[in-house]
Scaffold this active site. Structure first.
Site, mmCIF file in Angstrom:
data_model
loop_
_atom_site.group_PDB
_atom_site.id
_atom_site.type_symbol
_atom_site.label_atom_id
_atom_site.label_comp_id
_atom_site.label_asym_id
_atom_site.label_seq_id
_atom_site.Cartn_x
_atom_site.Cartn_y
_atom_site.Cartn_z
ATOM 1 N N LEU A 133 0.834 -1.203 0.000
ATOM 2 C CA LEU A 133 0.000 0.000 0.000
ATOM 3 C C LEU A 133 0.872 1.257 0.000
ATOM 4 C CD1 LEU A 133 -2.656 -1.189 2.607
ATOM 5 C CD2 LEU A 133 -2.845 -1.199 0.115
ATOM 6 N N PRO A 134 0.243 2.425 -0.280
ATOM 7 C CA PRO A 134 1.052 3.643 -0.406
ATOM 8 C C PRO A 134 1.802 4.064 0.863
ATOM 9 C CG PRO A 134 -1.094 3.943 -1.461
ATOM 10 C CD PRO A 134 -1.145 2.629 -0.737
ATOM 11 N N THR B 280 6.297 0.650 1.757
ATOM 12 C CA THR B 280 7.328 1.475 2.400
ATOM 13 C C THR B 280 6.614 2.459 3.306
ATOM 14 O OG1 THR B 280 8.758 1.321 0.460
ATOM 15 C CG2 THR B 280 9.208 3.097 2.009
ATOM 16 N N LYS C 194 15.385 0.328 4.738
ATOM 17 C CA LYS C 194 14.889 0.894 3.467
ATOM 18 C C LYS C 194 15.100 2.418 3.450
ATOM 19 C CE LYS C 194 12.107 1.474 -0.171
ATOM 20 N NZ LYS C 194 12.426 1.134 -1.528
ATOM 21 N N LYS D 246 8.775 11.067 -0.794
ATOM 22 C CA LYS D 246 8.115 10.405 0.345
ATOM 23 C C LYS D 246 9.152 9.661 1.215
ATOM 24 C CE LYS D 246 5.923 6.104 1.126
ATOM 25 N NZ LYS D 246 5.338 4.892 0.593
HETATM 26 P P1 NAD Z 1 0.597 2.253 -6.423
HETATM 27 O O1 NAD Z 1 -0.025 3.568 -6.086
HETATM 28 O O2 NAD Z 1 0.822 1.888 -7.841
HETATM 29 O O3 NAD Z 1 -0.260 1.067 -5.756
HETATM 30 C C1 NAD Z 1 -0.902 1.156 -4.518
HETATM 31 C C2 NAD Z 1 -2.204 0.369 -4.665
HETATM 32 O O4 NAD Z 1 -2.822 0.274 -3.376
HETATM 33 C C3 NAD Z 1 -3.224 1.051 -5.589
HETATM 34 O O5 NAD Z 1 -3.594 0.144 -6.611
HETATM 35 C C4 NAD Z 1 -4.394 1.400 -4.660
HETATM 36 O O6 NAD Z 1 -5.652 1.294 -5.301
HETATM 37 C C5 NAD Z 1 -4.224 0.347 -3.585
HETATM 38 N N1 NAD Z 1 -4.846 0.671 -2.309
HETATM 39 C C6 NAD Z 1 -4.696 1.776 -1.541
HETATM 40 N N2 NAD Z 1 -5.396 1.660 -0.412
HETATM 41 C C7 NAD Z 1 -6.015 0.447 -0.453
HETATM 42 C C8 NAD Z 1 -6.875 -0.257 0.434
HETATM 43 N N3 NAD Z 1 -7.256 0.246 1.596
HETATM 44 N N4 NAD Z 1 -7.303 -1.477 0.061
HETATM 45 C C9 NAD Z 1 -6.920 -2.017 -1.112
HETATM 46 N N5 NAD Z 1 -6.093 -1.404 -1.995
HETATM 47 C C10 NAD Z 1 -5.661 -0.187 -1.664
HETATM 48 O O7 NAD Z 1 1.977 2.216 -5.600
HETATM 49 P P2 NAD Z 1 3.236 1.261 -5.858
HETATM 50 O O8 NAD Z 1 4.192 1.926 -6.769
HETATM 51 O O9 NAD Z 1 2.759 -0.111 -6.145
HETATM 52 O O10 NAD Z 1 3.901 1.315 -4.399
HETATM 53 C C11 NAD Z 1 3.392 0.577 -3.317
HETATM 54 C C12 NAD Z 1 4.376 0.683 -2.169
HETATM 55 O O11 NAD Z 1 5.645 0.199 -2.607
HETATM 56 C C13 NAD Z 1 4.596 2.124 -1.689
HETATM 57 O O12 NAD Z 1 4.713 2.110 -0.283
HETATM 58 C C14 NAD Z 1 5.908 2.511 -2.355
HETATM 59 O O13 NAD Z 1 6.618 3.496 -1.624
HETATM 60 C C15 NAD Z 1 6.638 1.182 -2.359
HETATM 61 N N6 NAD Z 1 7.682 1.041 -3.400
HETATM 62 C C16 NAD Z 1 7.438 1.457 -4.669
HETATM 63 C C17 NAD Z 1 8.439 1.308 -5.630
HETATM 64 C C18 NAD Z 1 8.218 1.745 -7.061
HETATM 65 O O14 NAD Z 1 9.195 1.822 -7.808
HETATM 66 N N7 NAD Z 1 6.977 2.026 -7.472
HETATM 67 C C19 NAD Z 1 9.663 0.724 -5.281
HETATM 68 C C20 NAD Z 1 9.862 0.270 -3.989
HETATM 69 C C21 NAD Z 1 8.850 0.448 -3.040
#
Ligand code: NAD
Length: 296
Positions: A65-66, A97, A172, A247
């Site tokens: 999740l975000p 994260t 991280k 973030k």
């Molecule tokens: P994203 O915004 O693409 O995905 C998050 C998903 O969570 C969305 O599809 C949203 O609809 C869903 N969501 C939010 N609240 C929800 C709930 N209550 N119930 C069900 N679904 C819910 O984000 P992402 O890029 O996949 O990143 C996710 C996590 O991974 C973040 O914490 C980010 O910091 C971390 N991260 C991302 C990357 C990257 O390169 N994108 C790399 C490492 C870590």
């Protein structure tokens, strides 16, 4: 093979859930976005109607999740907290994260209810999530880590036991603060060389073979055209967004404050990324920070 409830099927979670399916696990998936849910269902996942349905009866619950507020709401404080439905034998793996303090407090709340929650944030970006080569940094007991490892192995290549609860999130934050500093420093040096007439490809090669060598020069050069297949050579599209780096630097600043650890370089990098984001670049890959140095 295990039954896995997977919540959060975004850029990272979607491909991670698909890799669990490919490894033969049963995945009960849920996301607020129907499109995200459909993409995992198309690969054989079961599309659950709610997070509670996905988590009920699962051997493992994985969340991606975000931010901390979403994780806390999902498990503990929301309208239908998953702690009410998750089996006592299950292991909850949060790979989002988030701030270490929230990870520790949700884990402690789980313990009080006889449940088991670990933090396992990742590095490696969307490419690593698709390829199944993520690095996982895990905050857990030895027993929790041993239980999680076979599941994490389906989604990652390097699985690290960073320490007890919260340690994965601390690792991280340290890593991404370091990454921001070295990307800013690499951009600064390359831009100075270019402004003084050097070819960035030649300068990059010199620094790679010298004491300035680092990960950005090796695999993620910020100057367009120096390297194929990296975001800088694709208008800074794809990769790791400035918004996410900003973030993560906020999480690093929190850690620095609560532990009284001086982070002058991390603070400077956060200011640079903040300025870059405020100019409307939040959706670009973070290597676009070099543009800050190139603005006239
Ligand atoms: P994203 O915004 O693409 O995905 C998050 C998903 O969570 C969305 O599809 C949203 O609809 C869903 N969501 C939010 N609240 C929800 C709930 N209550 N119930 C069900 N679904 C819910 O984000 P992402 O890029 O996949 O990143 C996710 C996590 O991974 C973040 O914490 C980010 O910091 C971390 N991260 C991302 C990357 C990257 O390169 N994108 C790399 C490492 C870590």
């Amino acid at each position: 093979m295990a039954t896995i409830g997977f919540i959060g099927l975004g850029n990272m979670g979607g491909p991670m859930a698909i890799n669990l399916l490919k490894a033969g696990h049963e995945v009960k998936a849920f996301d607020l976005s129907q499109a995200a849910l459909d993409s995992v269902a198309a690969e054989g996942g079961h599309a659950a109607a709610s997070a509670a349905e996905a988590a009920t009866g699962a051997d493992f619950v994985v969340s991606m999740l975000p931010a901390g507020v979403h994780v806390q709401g999902l498990y503990q404080t929301g309208d239908a907290p998953l702690f009410d439905v998750i089996s006592k034998d299950a292991l909850i793996i949060d790979s989002s994260t988030i701030d270490a303090a929230t990870a520790q407090s949700v884990s402690a709340a789980a313990n009080e209810r006889g449940l088991s929650f670990i933090d396992a944030p990742v590095s490696g970006g969307v490419g690593g999530a698709v390829a199944g080569t993520l690095a996982f940094m895990v905050g857990a007991t030895d027993a929790q880590f041993a239980k999680a490892k076979p599941i994490l192995d389906c989604m990652g290549k390097n699985i690290f036991h960073a320490g007890q609860s919260g340690a994965g999130q601390i690792a991280k934050a340290c890593n991404n603060m370091m990454l921001s500093i070295l990307m800013a420093g690499t951009s600064e040096a390359l831009n100075m060389g270019m402004k003084n007439g050097l070819d960035p490809a030649v300068l990059s090669e010199i620094m790679k073979q010298s004491s300035g060598n680092n990960w950005a020069l090796q695999v993620y050069n910020p100057v367009p055209g120096v390297m194929d297949g990296v975001p800088s050579s694709n208008d800074y599209k794809g990769g790791f967004q400035v918004d996410l780096m900003f973030k993560d630097l906020g999480l690093a600043m929190q850690l620095s404050q609560q532990s009284n650890s001086p982070v002058p370089m991390g603070s400077a990098a956060r200011s640079l990324f903040s300025l870059h984001k405020s100019k409307g670049n939040g959706g670009l890959d973070f290597s676009s920070v070099i543009k800050l140095y190139q603005d006239n």
